[in-house]
Design a protein around this motif. Structure first.
Motif, PDB file in Angstrom:
ATOM      1  N   ARG A 179      30.970   4.256  17.655  1.00  0.00           N
ATOM      2  CA  ARG A 179      30.386   5.433  17.022  1.00  0.00           C
ATOM      3  C   ARG A 179      31.120   5.861  15.759  1.00  0.00           C
ATOM      4  N   ARG A 180      31.545   4.910  14.963  1.00  0.00           N
ATOM      5  CA  ARG A 180      32.165   5.248  13.688  1.00  0.00           C
ATOM      6  C   ARG A 180      32.069   4.023  12.782  1.00  0.00           C
ATOM      7  N   PRO A 181      32.197   4.213  11.467  1.00  0.00           N
ATOM      8  CA  PRO A 181      32.231   3.034  10.594  1.00  0.00           C
ATOM      9  C   PRO A 181      33.508   2.230  10.835  1.00  0.00           C
ATOM     10  N   PRO A 194      34.214   4.693  22.245  1.00  0.00           N
ATOM     11  CA  PRO A 194      33.518   3.461  22.647  1.00  0.00           C
ATOM     12  C   PRO A 194      32.446   3.654  23.723  1.00  0.00           C
ATOM     13  N   VAL A 195      31.369   2.907  23.564  1.00  0.00           N
ATOM     14  CA  VAL A 195      30.297   2.830  24.562  1.00  0.00           C
ATOM     15  C   VAL A 195      30.604   1.615  25.429  1.00  0.00           C
ATOM     16  N   PRO A 244      18.061   0.656  19.347  1.00  0.00           N
ATOM     17  CA  PRO A 244      18.592   1.129  20.633  1.00  0.00           C
ATOM     18  C   PRO A 244      20.053   1.582  20.562  1.00  0.00           C
ATOM     19  N   TRP A 245      20.829   1.074  19.639  1.00  0.00           N
ATOM     20  CA  TRP A 245      22.263   1.426  19.598  1.00  0.00           C
ATOM     21  C   TRP A 245      22.545   2.529  18.584  1.00  0.00           C
ATOM     22  N   ASP A 246      21.491   3.067  17.971  1.00  0.00           N
ATOM     23  CA  ASP A 246      21.698   4.024  16.886  1.00  0.00           C
ATOM     24  C   ASP A 246      22.640   3.410  15.848  1.00  0.00           C
ATOM     25  N   TRP A 287      23.240   6.133   8.759  1.00  0.00           N
ATOM     26  CA  TRP A 287      24.210   7.140   9.189  1.00  0.00           C
ATOM     27  C   TRP A 287      24.541   8.130   8.090  1.00  0.00           C
ATOM     28  N   ARG A 342      24.438  11.831   8.414  1.00  0.00           N
ATOM     29  CA  ARG A 342      25.369  12.402   9.376  1.00  0.00           C
ATOM     30  C   ARG A 342      26.811  12.333   8.876  1.00  0.00           C
ATOM     31  N   PRO A 376      29.288   8.340  26.688  1.00  0.00           N
ATOM     32  CA  PRO A 376      28.251   8.166  25.670  1.00  0.00           C
ATOM     33  C   PRO A 376      27.339   6.998  26.001  1.00  0.00           C
ATOM     34  N   LEU A 392      23.567   5.245  26.995  1.00  0.00           N
ATOM     35  CA  LEU A 392      22.208   5.418  26.494  1.00  0.00           C
ATOM     36  C   LEU A 392      21.373   6.215  27.484  1.00  0.00           C
ATOM     37  N   LEU A 406      23.953   8.789  22.777  1.00  0.00           N
ATOM     38  CA  LEU A 406      25.169   8.210  22.241  1.00  0.00           C
ATOM     39  C   LEU A 406      25.987   9.292  21.558  1.00  0.00           C
ATOM     40  N   ALA A 461      28.130  11.264  18.833  1.00  0.00           N
ATOM     41  CA  ALA A 461      27.822  11.479  17.428  1.00  0.00           C
ATOM     42  C   ALA A 461      28.619  10.511  16.559  1.00  0.00           C
ATOM     43  N   ILE A 462      28.063  10.257  15.398  1.00  0.00           N
ATOM     44  CA  ILE A 462      28.753   9.409  14.449  1.00  0.00           C
ATOM     45  C   ILE A 462      29.774  10.238  13.697  1.00  0.00           C
ATOM     46  N   ALA A 463      30.955   9.677  13.507  1.00  0.00           N
ATOM     47  CA  ALA A 463      31.974  10.381  12.729  1.00  0.00           C
ATOM     48  C   ALA A 463      32.878   9.350  12.100  1.00  0.00           C
ATOM     49  N   ARG A 464      33.619   9.751  11.110  1.00  0.00           N
ATOM     50  CA  ARG A 464      34.612   8.853  10.537  1.00  0.00           C
ATOM     51  C   ARG A 464      35.977   9.543  10.572  1.00  0.00           C
TER      52      ARG A 464
END
Lengths: 645, 360
Positions: free
Chosen positions: A293-295, A361-362, A517-519, A549, A552, B94, B96, B99, B101-104
């Motif tokens: 969930r991050r770059p 992590p997922v 599906p994984w966003d 992304w 966001r 997280p 399905l 998920l 949230a997206i963050a950096r």
């Protein structure tokens, strides 16, 4: 055709996969039904899947070979196989895995994914793409024809002379290997060329080179690398074939040099190791951050590390030859490079660790494979670092330690990422999710089986077990270790079987995936799953590296435009863009489906069949027919001319 | 002199090298490597972590260092990975759908700086240690006490002891005797395909390549019998291409050398003479027995075969049963080897075997 047709400013349309525009594009791009349609398809997604399926079949065949010969070295003085059978099996295993599985599987993923991730509609040269697939398939069949008629190569995949030369190997076995490699080499070279052009000239507008997804960096890097590496091995095999058939003396002492083979082979062979792992590693760098969930941490560093690894990879081939009596200065230089090449790999490893550490992590199957990969990546890396040290390598080389190392590199760095990538991109390919519960079993069987099977090989190597021995005597301290290794390899095989079962079941009963599906962040996830034949109904325009992304992350004042773009629907059209900045440059007219790639590949294979049985009329006939096919293929047509946007 | 009595303490008795510190690092490091040290204290004649000569010793030190570094790296990375994976498990899972949230988060890049920095330092240390070890183990350290020319054949070793006077030279096969504590110079040639000369406990591999002469050196610091093995795949019987190095005191070595210089003595007794004639006609094309008309150079020199510990390139112990079995059908234990089955009758077999047994 009028000048305005050439100087057309394309209109802009809205992204809607249910519009009449989409129907029109579908009619233009769709592969025609029926067998002829199937055989003549140039759709990159179709070809990519064929690559993947074919490679997995080669993986299974190569795996079965290994499972058979492992039984021969499970205990001392076993007599299940004759020495010659054992030698042929381990040669076929190595050749199949390294040449007909490890690279083609990555080519398959790249052929399927690259046009999607860079936002275009096909490879730059779709027919060439089909041709490289057929040639890959036929070269593999060619090799296995040799196996089927009892003329399998028996000199290891590295095929050292003089054992591969005629006095010691009078049959057709080595000829099958040499010629199938040349055939495969043509496929690999042309495929790489196609990737270079595609990735440098077909990217969506705005996808400047610093916004190229990390996934594409691996493919781009190794494709350029291949263009430099492949000539060496193709030449090596051609000279060998000359030595064998026409008694030339390239490798035959006293006028020839056996070491020439080793230089030519490893000048290709070591870069090849990076060729068959870098795209896989890039798949991890692409997919792992999405599951965290991050770059990705350190995009630029990882991209440059990928390139640097390939460049340095051309300066380490001598570490396969440390024991051949080369001068100390050469040994020192190549030893230093072989140790220091760990640095770019460390960049990637710490980028992943940082990504996981700072991410969320997922824990799905794909992530488990990537996490497991990091562990085996490090084990394979440090064992490589140990063999990079010349004096230590004098002991380690050609022992099971190196067998362990090569399997940690090839299974660890190639198959584990491929497994993770399969779980990750399967939904995009087929519109269904792979089953997670079966996936857990799949992962744990493979991870445990792999480490139980292959880690002890380090120890049998340190205890002095040489490679490529069909049996070993009692009293060497190797009995238990080899038993464990065999058990582990069977557990590993069961793990892979679970994957196949999962694929079959999920294709029928899998949960629908939806487009994303994984966003995830990149362009392939903006299309429906599976993507329509034309990929993108309108071509997207990019302003950041992570278009899905960016709202966001809010890191850039600019926004990608995914909702509208050029529809390019005056025929099969795609957009060419500039190399660095991805500014629109030309509208490309893409070729229709054609049988010519298949027919030309058949003609070339027939030519090589003629060479092996020395039917010179067949060689000449195939040459003539092949030239005719090429003429038809390349016949200039006005409707394929480029348009300036 | 029977060589059986000369067999020196097996290397097993000389085990236990490697400082306690390195051993305990290893033992703590990984259960699997613990297994290896356990196994190593049993009989592992090709193991090169425990060595018996100056050259192999300094390589082993570097090998232990790089093994320790490697194991440490694996453990550290695995620990970081596991902690990294689980340290935020308290947050809602997280899975399905839903998920995270997206963050950096910004602290990621320091991982690369620190990690790569430390890695580079370790790699540089290893590189310079490698250079130092290479300088120490590559060139021969001084004039050699014994000079050998070893030629690799499919699938056996021809060993020629070189000397300044031709009458002091002799040829033997598959068993090398060297004086302890002395530098032994070894020139290496390949006759047919590439082989590799390797005595793990004394030195690493050097290839034997047709058309080129390589050179290496050995030194054994303890008396013993060290197993050698072909290190480069060379065809069907690569697995059974081994040899032995017998390191003995200077006196014992000299005694052995003098004995090897002798030709086969004339024989008395009709059966033995008949055996010799039979040997000459059936075996002499390939094998040589000095002092007789059997002068073949295709196979091993058999002038003193009974002084050797093993037959078939260290494949079988040299005893009456194995010898008879080998002469009767060499393809049985070593299928594909270049000695054909001779289809001897029972009495012929016995005559030849009895004759060979005189070649001490």
């Amino acid at each position: 055709m009028t000048a305005t047709e050439y100087d057309r400013a394309p209109r802009v349309a809205v992204r809607d996969y249910a519009s009449p525009l989409a129907e029109k594009l579908n009619a233009l791009w769709e592969t025609k039904p029926g067998v002829i349609g199937w055989l003549s398809s140039v759709d990159h997604k179709e070809i990519g899947l064929r690559y993947i399926v074919t490679s997995f079949i080669f993986l299974i065949v190569g795996g079965i070979e290994a499972l058979i010969f492992r039984l021969q070295i499970t205990q001392p003085n076993e007599t299940l196989l004759t020495p010659e059978q054992y030698n042929e099996l381990f040669t076929m295993h190595g050749a199949t895995m390294i040449l007909w599985y490890a690279f083609p599987i990555l080519t398959g993923f790249s052929v399927f994914l690259q046009p999607l991730v860079i936002g275009t509609r096909d490879m730059a040269m779709p027919r060439l793409n089909a041709f490289t697939y057929w040639l890959f398939l036929f070269s593999g069949i060619y090799l296995y024809v040799g196996f089927a008629i009892g003329e399998a190569p028996n000199d290891g995949w590295f095929n050292y002379v003089p054992y591969a030369s005629r006095p010691f190997n009078p049959g057709l076995n080595i000829d099958f290997y040499a010629l199938s490699n040349i055939l495969l080499g043509i496929s690999t070279t042309l495929g790489s060329l196609n990737f270079v052009v595609t990735l440098l000239h077909m990217r969506a507008p705005g996808m400047s080179i610093n916004r190229l997804p990390i996934l594409s960096w691996g493919t781009l890097t190794i494709s350029v690398g291949n263009l430099f590496a492949m000539p060496s091995v193709t030449l090596a095999f051609f000279l060998l074939w000359m030595d064998r058939q026409f008694a030339t003396h390239f490798y035959r002492p006293p006028t020839g040099q056996p070491l020439l083979w080793q230089h030519l082979f490893w000048m290709w062979g070591h870069p090849w190791v990076y060729v068959i792992v870098l795209p896989a590693i890039s798949m991890v760098s692409e997919a792992l951050p999405i599951l965290c969930r991050r770059p990705l941490v350190g995009y630029t560093a990882v991209a440059l590390a990928t390139v640097l690894t390939m460049v340095l990879g051309f300066g380490v081939w001598l570490h396969h030859m440390f024991a051949t009596g080369l001068p100390g200065l050469a040994l020192s230089f190549f030893s230093a490079v072989s140790i220091l090449i760990v640095i770019p790999s460390a960049v990637s490893a710490f980028a992943w660790l940082g990504t996981i550490w700072t991410g969320r992590p997922v824990f799905n199957t794909a992530f488990l494979f990537f996490a497991g990969f990091i562990v085996v990546f490090v084990i394979g890396g440090v064992s490589g670092f140990m063999t990079g040290s010349v004096p230590v390598d004098w002991q380690l080389t050609d022992t099971y330690f190196v067998v362990a190392h090569i399997h940690y590199v090839l299974i660890g760095w190639n198959l584990f990422p491929v497994m993770g990538a399969s779980y990750f991109w399967f939904p995009k390919m087929f519109g269904k999710l792979l089953d997670e519960r079966l996936g857990r079993w799949n992962f744990w069987f493979m991870f445990v089986g792999f480490n139980v099977g292959f880690f002890p090989m380090h120890i049998s190597g340190l205890l002095g077990m040489p490679r490529r021995i069909y049996t070993f005597p009692e009293g060497m301290g190797l009995d238990t270790i080899n038993l464990i290794t065999t058990i582990g390899s069977y557990v590993f095989a069961v793990g892979f079987l679970l994957f196949i079962i999962n694929v079959v079941l999920s294709l029928r009963h899998g949960q629908d995936a939806g487009p994303n599906p994984w966003d995830a962040a990149t362009l392939e996830w903006t299309t429906p799953s599976p993507p329509p034949p034309y990929n993108f109904v309108v071509l997207p325009t990019l302003a950041t590296r992570t278009p899905l992304w960016e709202t966001r992350l809010r890191e850039s004042p600019y926004h990608s435009d995914l909702g509208k773009g050029f529809p390019l629907d005056h025929g099969k059209e795609a957009l060419a863009t500039t190399t660095l900045d991805a500014q629109p440059e030309a509208i490309l007219r893409m070729p229709e489906d054609s049988l010519m790639p298949l027919l030309l590949a058949l003609a070339l294979t027939a030519l090589f069949a003629g060479l092996i049985v020395k039917l010179w009329w067949l060689v000449i006939a195939s040459l003539v027919v092949g030239l005719i096919f090429q003429l038809i293929w390349l016949w200039p047509r006005a409707k394929l001319a480029e348009r300036r946007p | 002199m029977s060589n059986g009595e000369q067999i020196l303490p097996s290397p097993r008795t000389a085990q236990g090298r490697g400082s306690p510190a390195t051993r305990s690092i290893l033992a703590l490091a990984l259960p699997c490597l613990l297994l290896s040290t356990k196994v190593a204290s049993a009989e592992t004649p090709l193991d090169y972590l425990i060595t018996h000569g100056a050259r192999a010793d300094s390589i082993a030190h570097l090998a232990w260092f790089s093994t320790a570094v490697s194991v440490l790296v694996i453990l550290i990375v695995t620990a970081l990975l596991l902690v990294g994976m689980f340290r935020r498990r308290d947050l809602p899972p997280p899975a399905l759908p839903g998920l995270a949230a997206i963050a950096r988060p910004q602290d990621g890049i320091s991982w690369i700086y620190v990690g790569v920095g430390i890695t580079t330092v370790v790699l540089l240390i290893t590189t310079f240690w490698t250079f130092a070890t290479l300088a120490r183990t590559g060139p021969q350290p001084g004039p050699a006490a014994v000079r050998l020319l070893i030629t690799g054949h499919q699938w056996w070793w021809e060993v020629r002891y070189l000397a300044d006077t031709p009458s002091d030279e002799f040829t033997t096969a598959n068993e090398i005797h060297i004086p302890v504590g002395k530098v032994v110079e070894v020139k290496l040639r390949g006759d047919d395909v590439i082989h590799s000369f390797w005595v793990p406990k004394l030195a690493g591999k050097t290839d034997m390549i047709p058309g080129q002469e390589n050179q290496t050196w050995l030194q054994a610091d303890r008396e013993g019998v060290y197993r050698g093995q072909c290190g480069e795949y060379c065809g069907q019987q690569h697995a059974h291409m081994a040899f032995e190095v017998v390191a003995s005191s200077a006196d014992d070595f000299e005694q052995w050398r003098q004995q090897q210089l002798q030709s086969a003595p004339p024989l008395s007794g009709a059966a033995l003479q008949q055996g010799e004639m039979l040997f000459d006609s059936r075996c002499g094309i390939c094998h040589r027995v000095r002092g007789t008309t059997a002068g073949g150079i295709v196979g091993p020199d058999l002038t003193h075969i009974m002084s050797r510990r093993a037959i078939g390139a260290a494949t079988l112990p040299n005893n009456r049963g194995n010898l008879a079995a080998w002469i009767a059908d060499p393809q049985h234990t070593k299928p594909g080897n270049l000695m054909p089955r001779l289809d001897l009758s029972g009495p012929q077999l016995t005559l030849i075997r009895q004759y060979v047994e005189t070649l001490k």
